[in-house]
Motif scaffolding. Structure first.
Motif, PDB file in Angstrom:
ATOM      1  N   GLU A   9       0.852  -1.193   0.000  1.00 44.19           N
ATOM      2  CA  GLU A   9       0.000   0.000   0.000  1.00 44.19           C
ATOM      3  C   GLU A   9       0.885   1.240   0.000  1.00 44.19           C
ATOM      4  O   GLU A   9       1.880   1.300   0.719  1.00 44.19           O
ATOM      5  N   ILE A  10       0.512   2.202  -0.809  1.00 46.11           N
ATOM      6  CA  ILE A  10       1.200   3.487  -0.821  1.00 46.11           C
ATOM      7  C   ILE A  10       0.125   4.550  -0.591  1.00 46.11           C
ATOM      8  O   ILE A  10      -0.748   4.746  -1.424  1.00 46.11           O
ATOM      9  N   LEU A  16       4.306   9.058   5.282  1.00 50.44           N
ATOM     10  CA  LEU A  16       4.670   9.986   4.203  1.00 50.44           C
ATOM     11  C   LEU A  16       4.653   9.334   2.821  1.00 50.44           C
ATOM     12  O   LEU A  16       5.413   9.709   1.935  1.00 50.44           O
ATOM     13  N   GLY A  17       3.827   8.325   2.663  1.00 52.82           N
ATOM     14  CA  GLY A  17       3.692   7.691   1.353  1.00 52.82           C
ATOM     15  C   GLY A  17       4.693   6.595   1.052  1.00 52.82           C
ATOM     16  O   GLY A  17       4.738   6.097  -0.072  1.00 52.82           O
ATOM     17  N   LYS A  18       5.477   6.211   2.045  1.00 54.07           N
ATOM     18  CA  LYS A  18       6.397   5.082   1.824  1.00 54.07           C
ATOM     19  C   LYS A  18       5.576   3.816   1.606  1.00 54.07           C
ATOM     20  O   LYS A  18       4.523   3.639   2.220  1.00 54.07           O
ATOM     21  N   PRO A  27       6.874  -0.720   6.964  1.00 53.73           N
ATOM     22  CA  PRO A  27       7.366  -0.363   5.635  1.00 53.73           C
ATOM     23  C   PRO A  27       8.089  -1.521   4.941  1.00 53.73           C
ATOM     24  O   PRO A  27       8.752  -2.341   5.580  1.00 53.73           O
ATOM     25  N   VAL A  28       7.954  -1.540   3.636  1.00 51.71           N
ATOM     26  CA  VAL A  28       8.663  -2.517   2.806  1.00 51.71           C
ATOM     27  C   VAL A  28      10.163  -2.412   3.085  1.00 51.71           C
ATOM     28  O   VAL A  28      10.861  -3.423   3.197  1.00 51.71           O
TER      29      VAL A  28
END
Length: 70
Positions: A9-10, A16-18, A27-28
């Motif tokens: 998902e972004i 912050l869109g990571k 986070p990935v």
């Protein structure tokens, strides 16, 4: 893994869109770092119980696609 992007998902409102694992704030980037530091799949799943094996694979496939596009 087919449709691995369903697990990524972004969202600009989350980290912050990571890119993150869908429905988490993981986070990935973190998963890729853990794998690079030689963490085993079992260790990652124990430390982050909300993850599934497919999430780890999706994170790595996502990283591959990003690098492929550079």
């Amino acid at each position: 893994m087919e449709n691995f992007m369903n697990r990524i998902e972004i969202n600009p409102k989350i980290l912050l869109g990571k890119p993150i694992i869908h429905m988490t704030r993981i986070p990935v980037e973190l998963i890729v770092k853990l794998v690079a530091q030689n963490w085993k799949e079992k260790e990652i799943l124990k430390e982050y119980p909300c993850l599934k094996k497919e999430d780890i694979r999706a994170a790595l496939l996502y990283a591959e696609k990003v690098i492929e596009g550079e």
